[in-house]
Design an enzyme around this catalytic site. Sequence first.
Site: not given
Length: 261
Positions: A69, A214
Site C-alpha cells: 500500500d 507498505h
Amino acid sequence: MFRFRPGRRRATTRALLATASLALALGACGVDTVTPQDARREAGTDDKRGAVPRRVDCAKVKCIALTFDAGPGKDTPRLLDVLKEKQVPATFFLLGRKHVDRYPEVVKRMAGEGHEIANHTWTHEILTDLDEPEIRDQLLRTQDAIEAITGRKPTLMRPPQGRTDDKVSEVSRELGLAQVLWSVTAKDYSTTDSELIRQRVLDGAHRDAIILLHDIYDGTVPAVPPIIDELKRRGFTFVTVPELLAPGEARPGAVYRPQKG
C-alpha cells in the site's frame, strides 16, 4: 502515511495504530465480505470463465498474495528488483498525489513486469468520512492518473485503513472497483525492525491469505526477501489478488477479505 513530511507521518501513524483493530473488524460498518474461497466457489469449475488466466488453481494450490500500500516511493524500485529476481507477482495499491504522479516510471515498470496495479485513493482520506462526490473524486483522480501511465484503469481498490461502508461500496460499484482488504498485517507503519516485520508476516501466514505491507517504510523492503524464501519453503505459491480469486472475478462494489487462518 506520507514519508515526505515527518510531522504528517507521525500523525498518520498514530491514526493507523488507533484504528488497526477496526480496520479488520468491519462489523460495526455492517458490510458483508467475500472470501477468496467464496469467489472461486461462485464461479464454479469453468476454467474458461473470467478474464484472469489460470496460471495456478488456488483451489488446489496453497496460494498467498503479497500486497503493498501507499506507494510508489523511493524504495519501490529495489522491491521490484527483489520480486523480479524471485519471480513473485504482487498487487500494488497506489496513492495518487506525490506517489503515482511523482514516480510514473516506477508505475510503468510495475505494469510491465506483470504486477497488479490497484487504487488506494488520491490523498489517503478516510472514505467513510466523506460524502459521495468526495469519495468519487478520491478514486477517479487516481484511476485517471494510473490509466494515463499504463493504459489501463484499475479494477481493485483498498480503502484507507480498511474503512468502508455502503456509501463507499456504492461509489466503488459505479466506478467498476472491487474493494480488497487483508488477513495478515505486519503493522510495518509502527516499526523499522525488519526482523519483526518478517516474523509478524510468517506468524500470520495461511492459505489464501492477503498480506498487507507498505513499500514506503524503511523496514519493509529488507524484510521481503526472507518472507518470500520462508513462505516458498512452506509450500506457498505467490499470486496476485485477481489470481487468488480466479476463476471468479472481483465484483465491483464487493468487499473481499480472507478469513484469518
